[in-house]
Design a protein around this motif. Structure first.
Motif, PDB file in Angstrom:
ATOM      1  N   MET A   1      -8.865  21.536  -5.185  1.00  0.00           N
ATOM      2  CA  MET A   1      -8.292  20.319  -4.651  1.00  0.00           C
ATOM      3  C   MET A   1      -8.879  19.127  -5.408  1.00  0.00           C
ATOM      4  N   SER A   2      -8.033  18.243  -5.903  1.00  0.00           N
ATOM      5  CA  SER A   2      -8.535  17.094  -6.642  1.00  0.00           C
ATOM      6  C   SER A   2      -8.945  15.981  -5.690  1.00  0.00           C
ATOM      7  N   ILE A   3      -9.927  15.226  -6.111  1.00  0.00           N
ATOM      8  CA  ILE A   3     -10.442  14.124  -5.316  1.00  0.00           C
ATOM      9  C   ILE A   3      -9.599  12.887  -5.611  1.00  0.00           C
ATOM     10  N   THR A   4      -9.263  12.134  -4.576  1.00  0.00           N
ATOM     11  CA  THR A   4      -8.497  10.908  -4.745  1.00  0.00           C
ATOM     12  C   THR A   4      -9.140   9.796  -3.924  1.00  0.00           C
ATOM     13  N   LYS A   5      -8.692   8.579  -4.183  1.00  0.00           N
ATOM     14  CA  LYS A   5      -9.172   7.412  -3.450  1.00  0.00           C
ATOM     15  C   LYS A   5      -7.984   6.482  -3.249  1.00  0.00           C
ATOM     16  N   THR A   6      -7.882   5.880  -2.083  1.00  0.00           N
ATOM     17  CA  THR A   6      -6.804   4.939  -1.806  1.00  0.00           C
ATOM     18  C   THR A   6      -7.355   3.520  -1.854  1.00  0.00           C
ATOM     19  N   VAL A   7      -6.663   2.658  -2.624  1.00  0.00           N
ATOM     20  CA  VAL A   7      -7.002   1.233  -2.695  1.00  0.00           C
ATOM     21  C   VAL A   7      -5.719   0.447  -2.433  1.00  0.00           C
ATOM     22  N   TYR A   8      -5.867  -0.824  -2.137  1.00  0.00           N
ATOM     23  CA  TYR A   8      -4.712  -1.669  -1.828  1.00  0.00           C
ATOM     24  C   TYR A   8      -4.582  -2.777  -2.853  1.00  0.00           C
ATOM     25  N   ASP A   9      -3.353  -2.954  -3.352  1.00  0.00           N
ATOM     26  CA  ASP A   9      -3.103  -4.026  -4.309  1.00  0.00           C
ATOM     27  C   ASP A   9      -2.992  -5.358  -3.562  1.00  0.00           C
ATOM     28  N   PRO A  10      -2.898  -6.483  -4.282  1.00  0.00           N
ATOM     29  CA  PRO A  10      -2.832  -7.788  -3.612  1.00  0.00           C
ATOM     30  C   PRO A  10      -1.615  -7.966  -2.709  1.00  0.00           C
ATOM     31  N   LEU A  11      -0.593  -7.129  -2.871  1.00  0.00           N
ATOM     32  CA  LEU A  11       0.609  -7.223  -2.054  1.00  0.00           C
ATOM     33  C   LEU A  11       0.563  -6.310  -0.836  1.00  0.00           C
ATOM     34  N   GLY A  12      -0.550  -5.587  -0.673  1.00  0.00           N
ATOM     35  CA  GLY A  12      -0.723  -4.712   0.481  1.00  0.00           C
ATOM     36  C   GLY A  12      -0.242  -3.293   0.283  1.00  0.00           C
ATOM     37  N   ASN A  13       0.197  -2.931  -0.919  1.00  0.00           N
ATOM     38  CA  ASN A  13       0.646  -1.566  -1.190  1.00  0.00           C
ATOM     39  C   ASN A  13      -0.561  -0.641  -1.333  1.00  0.00           C
ATOM     40  N   ALA A  14      -0.513   0.506  -0.669  1.00  0.00           N
ATOM     41  CA  ALA A  14      -1.565   1.513  -0.811  1.00  0.00           C
ATOM     42  C   ALA A  14      -1.312   2.285  -2.103  1.00  0.00           C
ATOM     43  N   ILE A  15      -2.341   2.365  -2.947  1.00  0.00           N
ATOM     44  CA  ILE A  15      -2.251   3.081  -4.221  1.00  0.00           C
ATOM     45  C   ILE A  15      -3.271   4.206  -4.196  1.00  0.00           C
ATOM     46  N   ILE A  16      -2.817   5.430  -4.403  1.00  0.00           N
ATOM     47  CA  ILE A  16      -3.715   6.581  -4.456  1.00  0.00           C
ATOM     48  C   ILE A  16      -4.124   6.796  -5.904  1.00  0.00           C
ATOM     49  N   LEU A  17      -5.428   6.641  -6.158  1.00  0.00           N
ATOM     50  CA  LEU A  17      -5.949   6.847  -7.508  1.00  0.00           C
ATOM     51  C   LEU A  17      -6.314   8.311  -7.691  1.00  0.00           C
ATOM     52  N   SER A  18      -5.869   8.876  -8.796  1.00  0.00           N
ATOM     53  CA  SER A  18      -6.193  10.266  -9.095  1.00  0.00           C
ATOM     54  C   SER A  18      -7.638  10.371  -9.577  1.00  0.00           C
ATOM     55  N   SER A  19      -8.132  11.574  -9.659  1.00  0.00           N
ATOM     56  CA  SER A  19      -9.539  11.807  -9.982  1.00  0.00           C
ATOM     57  C   SER A  19      -9.948  11.225 -11.339  1.00  0.00           C
ATOM     58  N   ASP A  20      -9.020  11.147 -12.299  1.00  0.00           N
ATOM     59  CA  ASP A  20      -9.394  10.601 -13.613  1.00  0.00           C
ATOM     60  C   ASP A  20      -9.632   9.094 -13.568  1.00  0.00           C
ATOM     61  N   LEU A  21      -9.267   8.434 -12.466  1.00  0.00           N
ATOM     62  CA  LEU A  21      -9.511   6.997 -12.338  1.00  0.00           C
ATOM     63  C   LEU A  21     -10.641   6.676 -11.356  1.00  0.00           C
ATOM     64  N   LEU A  22     -11.374   7.686 -10.924  1.00  0.00           N
ATOM     65  CA  LEU A  22     -12.482   7.442 -10.011  1.00  0.00           C
ATOM     66  C   LEU A  22     -13.771   7.116 -10.752  1.00  0.00           C
ATOM     67  N   GLN A  23     -13.768   7.313 -12.058  1.00  0.00           N
ATOM     68  CA  GLN A  23     -14.917   6.953 -12.880  1.00  0.00           C
ATOM     69  C   GLN A  23     -14.628   5.623 -13.554  1.00  0.00           C
ATOM     70  N   LEU A  24     -15.654   5.011 -14.120  1.00  0.00           N
ATOM     71  CA  LEU A  24     -15.456   3.764 -14.847  1.00  0.00           C
ATOM     72  C   LEU A  24     -14.562   3.999 -16.058  1.00  0.00           C
ATOM     73  N   ILE A  25     -13.705   3.035 -16.330  1.00  0.00           N
ATOM     74  CA  ILE A  25     -12.892   3.066 -17.549  1.00  0.00           C
ATOM     75  C   ILE A  25     -13.669   2.286 -18.603  1.00  0.00           C
ATOM     76  N   CYS A  26     -14.002   2.940 -19.689  1.00  0.00           N
ATOM     77  CA  CYS A  26     -14.803   2.309 -20.736  1.00  0.00           C
ATOM     78  C   CYS A  26     -13.924   1.913 -21.917  1.00  0.00           C
ATOM     79  N   ILE A  27     -14.247   0.769 -22.486  1.00  0.00           N
ATOM     80  CA  ILE A  27     -13.536   0.257 -23.654  1.00  0.00           C
ATOM     81  C   ILE A  27     -14.116   0.936 -24.891  1.00  0.00           C
ATOM     82  N   PRO A  28     -13.277   1.569 -25.734  1.00  0.00           N
ATOM     83  CA  PRO A  28     -13.790   2.228 -26.937  1.00  0.00           C
ATOM     84  C   PRO A  28     -14.512   1.235 -27.849  1.00  0.00           C
ATOM     85  N   ASN A  29     -15.556   1.703 -28.502  1.00  0.00           N
ATOM     86  CA  ASN A  29     -16.345   0.911 -29.450  1.00  0.00           C
ATOM     87  C   ASN A  29     -16.957  -0.323 -28.798  1.00  0.00           C
ATOM     88  N   SER A  30     -17.320  -0.203 -27.532  1.00  0.00           N
ATOM     89  CA  SER A  30     -17.867  -1.333 -26.790  1.00  0.00           C
ATOM     90  C   SER A  30     -18.752  -0.812 -25.672  1.00  0.00           C
TER      91      SER A  30
END
Length: 104
Positions: A1-30
């Motif tokens: 079972m994959s881990i997910t997280k629910t967050v809300y956008d500024p308009l109140g929409n619930a967005i379910i983030l998949s497991s690949d977005l539960l870690q920090l997103i890093c900028i390449p070469n930075s």
């Protein structure tokens, strides 16, 4: 079972983030990284598809010259993260501006 997280956008929409977005997103070469939830909760722009595909795109800048784009798709009653891009090509952003409706 994959881990997910629910967050809300500024308009109140619930967005379910998949497991690949539960870690920090890093900028390449930075040392820059950003929490994906901030892209959803505090985007610079939100685009909504107009072709009936029920997709939304969240764009946020990191510093001045780096961008994170997260695409979500409506599945049933929920919006679920589909993919993300770090520094998407300018053509991709221009395509969103041209073909989608900006809602923020």
């Amino acid at each position: 079972m994959s881990i997910t997280k629910t967050v809300y956008d500024p308009l109140g929409n619930a967005i379910i983030l998949s497991s690949d977005l539960l870690q920090l997103i890093c900028i390449p070469n930075s040392d820059l990284c950003i929490d994906a939830t901030l892209v959803i909760t505090h985007p610079a722009m939100i685009f909504e598809s107009t072709d009936g595909s029920l997709e939304k795109y969240y764009l946020r800048t990191v510093e001045w010259d780096n961008f994170i784009l997260i695409a979500v798709k409506k599945v049933g009653e929920n919006f679920i993260s589909d993919y993300f891009q770090v520094n998407p090509p300018r053509e991709r952003i221009l395509g969103l501006i041209k073909n989608c409706r900006q809602i923020k």
